[in-house]
Design a protein around this motif. Structure first.
Motif, PDB file in Angstrom:
ATOM      1  N   LEU A   1       0.821  -1.212   0.000  1.00  0.00           N
ATOM      2  CA  LEU A   1       0.000   0.000   0.000  1.00  0.00           C
ATOM      3  C   LEU A   1       0.855   1.261   0.000  1.00  0.00           C
ATOM      4  N   ASN A   2       2.012   1.210   0.710  1.00  0.00           N
ATOM      5  CA  ASN A   2       2.975   2.312   0.719  1.00  0.00           C
ATOM      6  C   ASN A   2       2.325   3.636   1.105  1.00  0.00           C
ATOM      7  N   VAL A   3       1.608   3.631   2.240  1.00  0.00           N
ATOM      8  CA  VAL A   3       0.917   4.852   2.667  1.00  0.00           C
ATOM      9  C   VAL A   3       1.408   5.400   4.001  1.00  0.00           C
ATOM     10  N   TYR A   4       2.124   4.574   4.781  1.00  0.00           N
ATOM     11  CA  TYR A   4       2.560   5.066   6.096  1.00  0.00           C
ATOM     12  C   TYR A   4       3.702   4.187   6.605  1.00  0.00           C
TER      13      TYR A   4
ATOM     14  N   LYS B   1      -3.802  12.183  11.326  1.00  0.00           N
ATOM     15  CA  LYS B   1      -4.947  11.669  10.566  1.00  0.00           C
ATOM     16  C   LYS B   1      -4.499  10.615   9.564  1.00  0.00           C
ATOM     17  N   ASP B   2      -3.386  10.859   8.884  1.00  0.00           N
ATOM     18  CA  ASP B   2      -2.852   9.850   7.958  1.00  0.00           C
ATOM     19  C   ASP B   2      -2.490   8.573   8.706  1.00  0.00           C
TER      20      ASP B   2
ATOM     21  N   SER C   1       6.432  12.447  15.912  1.00  0.00           N
ATOM     22  CA  SER C   1       5.451  11.889  14.985  1.00  0.00           C
ATOM     23  C   SER C   1       4.728  10.740  15.658  1.00  0.00           C
ATOM     24  N   PRO C   2       3.641  10.249  15.055  1.00  0.00           N
ATOM     25  CA  PRO C   2       3.124   8.945  15.489  1.00  0.00           C
ATOM     26  C   PRO C   2       4.183   7.879  15.207  1.00  0.00           C
ATOM     27  N   ALA C   3       4.143   6.810  15.956  1.00  0.00           N
ATOM     28  CA  ALA C   3       5.091   5.708  15.743  1.00  0.00           C
ATOM     29  C   ALA C   3       4.727   4.944  14.478  1.00  0.00           C
TER      30      ALA C   3
ATOM     31  N   VAL D   1     -12.007   7.275   8.521  1.00  0.00           N
ATOM     32  CA  VAL D   1     -10.938   7.524   7.549  1.00  0.00           C
ATOM     33  C   VAL D   1     -11.229   8.821   6.800  1.00  0.00           C
ATOM     34  N   LYS D   2     -10.247   9.705   6.761  1.00  0.00           N
ATOM     35  CA  LYS D   2     -10.437  11.046   6.192  1.00  0.00           C
ATOM     36  C   LYS D   2     -10.090  11.125   4.717  1.00  0.00           C
ATOM     37  N   ASN D   3      -9.052  10.406   4.295  1.00  0.00           N
ATOM     38  CA  ASN D   3      -8.546  10.589   2.933  1.00  0.00           C
ATOM     39  C   ASN D   3      -8.440   9.243   2.223  1.00  0.00           C
TER      40      ASN D   3
END
Length: 498
Positions: free
Chosen positions: A192-195, A259-260, A295-297, A337-339
């Motif tokens: 997915l490569n999103v986070y 949010k991401d 940042s978030p972990a 989920v926002k985005n």
């Protein structure tokens, strides 16, 4: 009773007394409250020393190996130790997740000499958990190890591999599937490569067989703050959801990308049917020197997923599971989920074939169970793609809208019809409210039959309602439509007898 200085690296935080069983007995003096562990101090209230002591005692107790840890009783019994909190005391409370430790009064110990980030540590406790044949006299055991302060219920141990600190985790009976799930979650996130995520690989252990292994993502200059600890820094208003509570705290602390982060975590957990994303299974990274959040972990600890404990005979593989941490269903969490544009689920098109090959390495999972897991996983990927389609294309709420294509895809679902329940619920309940009148279930039943779902499918749809406690309740609802001629004809056409 023993006196200690609670330290954060080289900064003295407070003077405390620990009882002989390793619990905080008294808080004698506070030196630097700003550098205390996160969650001890609530910024919304004036706290007394007693309040701080109680919170500190809870934090310290949470630092010890939990009572639920597999093999803990045997290890404690083997070494004639009464409580796991004594183990934490024996290693000065040192961890590889942060820089807090306890320094005996008048001791010349320094952070540089004893921390686990830069110094070697013992493997004795870890081996005692992992290897049932581990034998060593208790007076020869080296208790200076981060294994004394690791959390979680699965067996785990820290090792040093190629100069890196690595965490190894085993699985649980009967299938020891958790290590495989960790690797699978890594594979999904990679595609997915999103986070950012923690990359897990396989590690073969002599005592426990196939385990998972990952590098430590915390350094000597950063600390991991659990979601639970962060949430305690401010009081949550009763009208504020826990999700928005985190957003508010993140805003106060300039934590970016939250949010991401939550979007990615929620999406992953839906796909793998994660049941254990509690508030200590995600977190945030803080600079231990400046005390500023970075940042978030990265996403970690996703092993309790993919119906890891269920047999084929249970008929539970693929069925809906309890979700955490924001709502108790994964469908409801997807509404947060926002985005959706960030996610390209086409990248997961052939991933179940790779996952089949991964699970095939587990000698405890036969081909039939593997096939069912992969089929259920493939269906969840299809379901979330459909959810994304509905959100991005703004499918309308009124029943007059032409949702033929969506309904056709819904009818193909085999394992999990929870998405269909929430689809209808959102049509009948304005603004996607969570709570609604139980009479809505009758409307869902009728509309689902009109739309062409079978009686068996309708049961699988309605069983997701919080108002439905059994399939017998659904049968009673059918009887209530005995005077509805149109519906009665539809039911009769499908050989359903009232």
């Amino acid at each position: 009773m023993n006196k200690y200085i609670l330290m954060n690296k080289n900064i003295a935080l407070a003077q405390i007394i620990l009882s002989d069983d390793g619990k905080i007995y008294d808080l004698l003096e506070i030196y630097n409250i700003k550098a205390f562990p996160v969650g001890i101090i609530c910024n919304d209230i004036k706290m007394s020393n007693k309040d701080i002591q109680n919170n500190l005692a809870e934090w310290w107790q949470g630092r010890a190996i939990p009572a639920s840890r597999q093999g803990l009783f045997s290890v404690l019994q083997e070494f004639n130790i009464e409580r796991s909190s004594i183990l934490a005391m024996k290693c000065f409370g040192l961890s590889l997740s942060d820089q807090y430790w306890i320094k005996p009064i008048n001791s010349k110990l320094t952070w540089d000499k004893i921390n686990f980030f830069n110094n070697k540590f013992s493997n004795d406790i870890g081996e005692a958990f992992f290897n049932p044949n581990f034998v060593k006299e208790s007076n020869e055991i080296d208790f200076i190890t981060p294994d004394n302060t690791s959390d979680g219920w699965l067996r785990k141990k820290w090792i040093i591999k190629n100069e890196k600190r690595c965490l190894i985790k085993s699985g649980s009976d009967p299938y020891r599937q958790e290590p495989f799930n960790e690797v699978i979650a890594s594979l999904i996130m990679k595609n997915l490569n999103v986070y950012p995520y923690v990359k897990y690989d396989f590690f073969v252990d002599e005592g426990q067989g196939i385990c998972s292994i990952c590098d430590n993502f915390i350094t000597e200059n950063t600390e991991l703050i659990s979601g639970y600890a962060l949430a305690k820094t401010y009081i949550r208003d009763k009208n504020t959801s826990i999700y928005n509570h985190y957003l508010d705290i993140a805003d106060k602390n300039n934590i970016s990308n939250i949010k991401d982060f939550f979007d990615s975590m929620i999406v992953l957990d839906y796909i793998i049917a994660n049941t254990d994303r509690h508030h200590n299974n995600f977190g945030f990274i803080r600079d231990v020197n400046t005390l500023e959040y970075l940042s978030p972990a990265p996403i970690f600890d996703s092993g309790t997923s993919l119906w890891h404990k269920y047999s084929v005979l249970s008929n539970k593989i693929g069925t809906p599971v309890i979700a955490q941490p924001f709502y108790n269903t994964h469908e409801m969490q997807l509404s947060l989920v926002k985005n959706w544009d960030r996610f390209d689920f086409s990248k997961l098109r052939n991933i179940t074939e790779e996952i089949y090959d991964l699970l095939n390495k587990n000698p405890l999972i036969d081909k039939k169970r593997n096939n069912i897991i992969c089929a259920a996983l493939k269906e969840r990927i299809q379901s979330i793609k459909l959810y994304q389609e509905r959100m991005v294309n703004k499918y309308s709420i009124p029943l007059q809208s032409d949702d033929t294509d969506i309904l056709t895809k819904f009818k193909q679902l085999k394992f999990n019809l929870q998405p269909v329940y929430f689809y209808y619920k959102n049509k009948f309940v304005p603004n996607n409210k969570i709570k609604y009148n139980p009479s809505i279930d009758k409307k869902i039943l009728k509309q689902a039959l009109i739309d062409g779902f079978s009686r068996e499918q309708v049961k699988k749809i309605l069983i997701n309602s919080p108002n439905i406690k059994s399939e017998q309740m659904i049968d009673f609802m059918y009887r209530s439509f005995s005077h509805d001629k149109d519906l009665k004809n539809i039911i009769l056409e499908r050989t359903i007898h009232l």
